[in-house]
Design an enzyme around this catalytic site. Sequence first.
Site, PDB file in Angstrom:
ATOM      1  N   HIS A  92      17.751 -13.123 -40.771  1.00  0.00           N
ATOM      2  CA  HIS A  92      16.977 -12.281 -39.850  1.00  0.00           C
ATOM      3  C   HIS A  92      15.675 -12.926 -39.383  1.00  0.00           C
ATOM      4  CE1 HIS A  92      19.801  -9.016 -40.195  1.00  0.00           C
ATOM      5  NE2 HIS A  92      19.678  -8.970 -41.502  1.00  0.00           N
ATOM      6  N   ASP A 151      21.917  -7.177 -50.879  1.00  0.00           N
ATOM      7  CA  ASP A 151      21.621  -8.517 -50.376  1.00  0.00           C
ATOM      8  C   ASP A 151      20.234  -8.571 -49.748  1.00  0.00           C
ATOM      9  OD1 ASP A 151      21.500 -11.036 -49.156  1.00  0.00           O
ATOM     10  OD2 ASP A 151      23.683 -11.095 -48.919  1.00  0.00           O
ATOM     11  N   ASP A 206      23.442  -9.759 -38.371  1.00  0.00           N
ATOM     12  CA  ASP A 206      24.356  -9.620 -39.513  1.00  0.00           C
ATOM     13  C   ASP A 206      25.804  -9.834 -39.109  1.00  0.00           C
ATOM     14  OD1 ASP A 206      22.617  -8.941 -41.702  1.00  0.00           O
ATOM     15  OD2 ASP A 206      22.281  -6.999 -40.742  1.00  0.00           O
ATOM     16  N   HIS A 251      19.535 -12.554 -47.907  1.00  0.00           N
ATOM     17  CA  HIS A 251      19.759 -13.046 -46.537  1.00  0.00           C
ATOM     18  C   HIS A 251      18.629 -12.661 -45.588  1.00  0.00           C
ATOM     19  CE1 HIS A 251      20.758  -8.906 -45.564  1.00  0.00           C
ATOM     20  NE2 HIS A 251      20.968  -9.223 -44.306  1.00  0.00           N
ATOM     21  N   HIS A 299      52.629  20.865 -27.152  1.00  0.00           N
ATOM     22  CA  HIS A 299      53.405  22.069 -26.847  1.00  0.00           C
ATOM     23  C   HIS A 299      52.571  23.346 -26.908  1.00  0.00           C
ATOM     24  CE1 HIS A 299      56.169  19.044 -28.665  1.00  0.00           C
ATOM     25  NE2 HIS A 299      56.922  19.347 -27.624  1.00  0.00           N
TER      26      HIS A 299
HETATM   27  O1  UNU Z   1      20.637  -5.228 -46.871  1.00  0.00           O
HETATM   28  C1  UNU Z   1      19.941  -5.137 -45.910  1.00  0.00           C
HETATM   29  N1  UNU Z   1      20.538  -4.983 -44.755  1.00  0.00           N
HETATM   30  C2  UNU Z   1      18.437  -5.156 -46.008  1.00  0.00           C
HETATM   31  C3  UNU Z   1      17.862  -5.318 -47.238  1.00  0.00           C
HETATM   32  C4  UNU Z   1      17.640  -5.027 -44.882  1.00  0.00           C
HETATM   33  C5  UNU Z   1      16.277  -5.043 -45.000  1.00  0.00           C
HETATM   34  C6  UNU Z   1      15.679  -5.210 -46.244  1.00  0.00           C
HETATM   35  C7  UNU Z   1      16.486  -5.339 -47.362  1.00  0.00           C
HETATM   36 FE    FE Z   2      21.099  -7.989 -42.663  1.00  0.00          FE
END
Ligand code: UNU
Ligand code: FE
Length: 453
Positions: free
Chosen positions: A217, A209, A366, A212, A108
């Site tokens: 990766h 983390d 990821d 992983h 409006h």
């Molecule tokens: O947590 C992550 N995405 C990550 C950690 C990436 C690279 C090195 C350490």
């Molecule tokens: Fe990652």
Amino acid sequence: MTKSSNEKMADLVNVKAGVQKHQIHNDEALFALEMEKVFGRSWLFLTHECSIPNAGDYITTRMGLDEVIVVRQKDQSIKVFLNVCRHRGVRLCVTDAGNARGFVCNYHGWSYGANGDLQGVPFEEAVYKNRLDKCKNSLHEIARVESYHGFVYGCLDPDAPDLKDYLGDFAWYLDIWMEESGGIELIGPPARCFIHANWKVPSENFVGDAYHVGWTHTSALRSGQSVFAPLAGNTALPPEGAGLQVTSKYGHGLGVLFDAYAGVNGAEMIEDLMAWGMAKYAKLEKKLGEKRARLYKSHLNGTIFPNNSFLTGSGVFKVWQPHEPTKTEVYTWAMVEKDMPDELKERIAKSVQRTFGIAGYWESEDNDNMESESHMAGGTIAKEKVLNAQMGLGGDFQDPDYPGLVGESAIGETSYRGYYRFYRDLISSSSWEEVNEKSENWVEDLIGGKSNV
Ligand code: UNU
Ligand code: FE
Ligand code: FES
């Protein structure tokens, strides 16, 4: 919230055992409660001062399920308003960023100043007969806005601790890259995309983390040839002393991979980045000493509770915006040091999009896991089972040189446990006062853990 339902909430996380119910990653009722108790009470990242330098500069973003406008005022202060017209509730500002004297509603035509005042109402005299109190129809202003080394956060709860107190022990680690580096700029606007994952899954991944990296990766490590390349395929464990984990009272946490300043950047970046980092390190070492300065030339992965993550060195800065239990909007900025030459800043901005942007070759590796973990939490049987975050349980300690609670290896789940310990206290409390009572013995809570509970 009754006492018994607070207790039920607390049961979702078992701090002593280092486990969480899988349900936390896919549950409608819990998600609704989180919007109130987590996003309604925590300090949430909004923008960086460098994205809105001049009066009238604004960006729009989210605080939980609420959309807000963040506007630089004439006196250089920053105000945050619900992005909702006071008349019939339409989204007021439909652009992501810009400069404006004010905002005009699409429905409006009510118009507001950059300070939130309702200024113009079409045919006001004729249709409202001077009975509309414009002063009572300013935009709804968000209770708290504070800036930390240029990073702007907002909080919906008037009773929350100040931002500095909320960051607590964790500020010591942030200061190294946010302040001692000479300052950070974010390169915006952020890239945005949706993932079918719960907002906590990427938040917990970034909080701690390192496990992983060498496995998930493998492909990115083999093709990108970053400084982490030797981890590819889990053929090499980071050696003893290669890293550190940190958690803190209000759930913020990080992982350190020492001397890995160039991070996930590909081979084409390593030489120039390392030269830059080592030159600045030499100056910082004189000022701060070896132990503290070393963190500047190291790679830090971290999350500022609840949903703001970063990878220093890799130049990645993220916000994981909740929309639905398994629908999250990812905002990605590149972060650069203010005193870097423009050419290096541009190369980093492109590298961040290649690695952790919407189709980044790290990010997409990821996302498979993020989405899968969230999806599986919807299973009738699976959601009643628990997730395991026991790595390093019983071995966390306080270190005179490092604030917070520390896990003494590159790979572990110390900061997962700290993140969910605080999450438990937030979702099972009725006020910040109650949260603080419960969190008072946070160190004892975390170091008292045993995996056979
Ligand atoms: O947590 C992550 N995405 C990550 C950690 C990436 C690279 C090195 C350490
Ligand atoms: Fe990652
Ligand atoms: Fe970690 Fe399966 S090995 S989720």
